[in-house]
Enzyme design. Structure first.
Site, PDB file in Angstrom:
ATOM      1  N   ARG A  83       0.825  -1.211   0.000  1.00 47.72           N
ATOM      2  CA  ARG A  83       0.000   0.000   0.000  1.00 47.72           C
ATOM      3  C   ARG A  83       0.861   1.264   0.000  1.00 47.72           C
ATOM      4  O   ARG A  83       0.474   2.292   0.533  1.00 47.72           O
ATOM      5  CB  ARG A  83      -0.971   0.009   1.191  1.00 47.72           C
ATOM      6  N   SER A 136     -11.309  -0.349   3.207  1.00 48.12           N
ATOM      7  CA  SER A 136     -10.404  -0.709   4.307  1.00 48.12           C
ATOM      8  C   SER A 136      -9.725   0.540   4.845  1.00 48.12           C
ATOM      9  O   SER A 136      -9.021   1.230   4.116  1.00 48.12           O
ATOM     10  CB  SER A 136      -9.360  -1.711   3.820  1.00 48.12           C
ATOM     11  N   GLU A 187      -4.600   3.153   6.159  1.00 44.22           N
ATOM     12  CA  GLU A 187      -4.436   3.056   4.707  1.00 44.22           C
ATOM     13  C   GLU A 187      -5.024   4.294   4.026  1.00 44.22           C
ATOM     14  O   GLU A 187      -4.543   4.737   2.995  1.00 44.22           O
ATOM     15  CB  GLU A 187      -5.134   1.789   4.192  1.00 44.22           C
TER      16      GLU A 187
END
Length: 336
Positions: free
Chosen positions: A161, A236, A332
């Site tokens: 990520r 998420s 994230e």
């Protein structure tokens, strides 16, 4: 045209009603360059799909909403096809475009919210597949020089990520387009991550196509994740933490049922959703800020939450996870 005091509620998937002091939309590279040349010393806030951000305050910068679209096959051979998508294409629509032509490689990434231009920034991933697996390059406009630069896969410095666009190149570029190398035949089918196999088996499918994998992923995500159009969220919220083997061994003695994924002999990835659920926060709600009742990895806006309330909830969860497991959960989502 520059508009003043525009609500960004329609432009972020959390549905947060913050104001852009000044707001404009651009529909082409020419418009984008002209805008930057007209306002050369402005700090810009680049807005694409608004799906990976938490807005905690009004935006003072000039907000530029990108609407640059188009999909083109730029090269192909017997086995592979190179597809270039402009940055403002909706990611899921683009994935479905590739599947309709039987191009393989992106099926596990179905139904991820956002636009194509953000995929190399986040190195988005799901069910064992990441963008770095198929992305060849991306073109980006350097904000200061107005030159278009091409970043190879290696130049993007992909990590979990992460990419160069979240580190040393942050706020220096506007991604214009992305090129993916996809298979035309002999597709690699990835079904071992998560519950894809069991979903396919429930349908009586033992030899799945890439379209079957996509349908399974869509079904799984739809059963767990709220539709942002119905319940504000950004998918998420936290990254799955990567911990040392030593810490994992200690935790496993206390939590033998803890799920995990071995990355190498020294590093273990633990699902953040399991940590949050085990700490008791699944379904937790304070005011209109909450944790989704079906997927603890997702923070939600039940209607009138403010960004700062969601941020405080995220920090509360992070503190609790650190207290219980000695693990730091990293967001994230980009927090502004």
């Amino acid at each position: 045209m520059i508009q003043e005091n525009i609500s960004l509620k329609p432009y972020n998937t959390f549905g947060l009603d913050v104001q852009a002091k000044r707001f404009t939309q651009v529909n082409s590279l020419l418009e984008l360059r002209n805008l930057i040349q007209t306002y050369p010393n402005e700090p810009y806030f680049i807005l694409s799909g608004g799906s990976n951000m938490l807005l905690t305050r009004d935006v003072e910068q000039l907000v530029i909403k990108l609407n640059i679209k188009g999909i083109e096959v730029i090269k192909e051979d017997e086995d592979f096809v190179w597809v270039e998508s402009q940055a403002s294409e909706v990611w899921h629509d683009f994935v479905q475009w590739t599947l309709a032509r039987d191009y393989g490689g992106l099926e596990n990434l179905s139904l991820i919210p956002g636009h194509v231009g953000t995929t190399p920034v986040q190195n988005i991933g799901a069910y064992g597949v990441e963008i770095k697996d198929t992305m060849i390059s991306c073109k980006a406009l350097h904000i200061k020089t107005l030159e278009i630069e091409e970043f190879s896969n290696a130049a993007c410095q992909f990590d979990y990520r992460e990419s160069i666009f979240k580190k040393e190149a942050k706020d220096q570029y506007i991604i214009l387009s992305v090129v993916y190398k996809l298979t035309k035949k002999n597709h690699a089918i990835h079904t071992n991550y998560g519950v894809i196999n069991s979903e396919l088996e429930s349908w009586g499918i033992t030899t799945p196509t890439i379209q079957d994998v996509s349908r399974a992923v869509i079904a799984i995500r739809s059963s767990k994740l709220p539709n942002p159009a119905e319940l504000g969220n950004s998918g998420s919220f936290f990254k799955n933490p990567i911990v040392s083997k030593e810490l994992f061994d200690l935790l496993q003695k206390k939590y033998p049922a803890m799920p995990f994924y071995s990355l190498d002999e020294n590093h273990i990835k633990i699902p953040a959703g399991w940590l949050i659920e085990t700490s008791g926060y699944k379904g937790y709600r304070i005011g209109d800020a909450g944790v989704h009742s079906k997927q603890a990895l997702v923070l939600v806006n039940y209607g009138h939450a403010q960004g700062i309330e969601l941020k405080k909830l995220a920090e509360t969860i992070q503190n609790e996870i650190f207290t219980i497991f000695n693990i730091h959960l990293e967001a994230e989502v980009n927090i502004f």
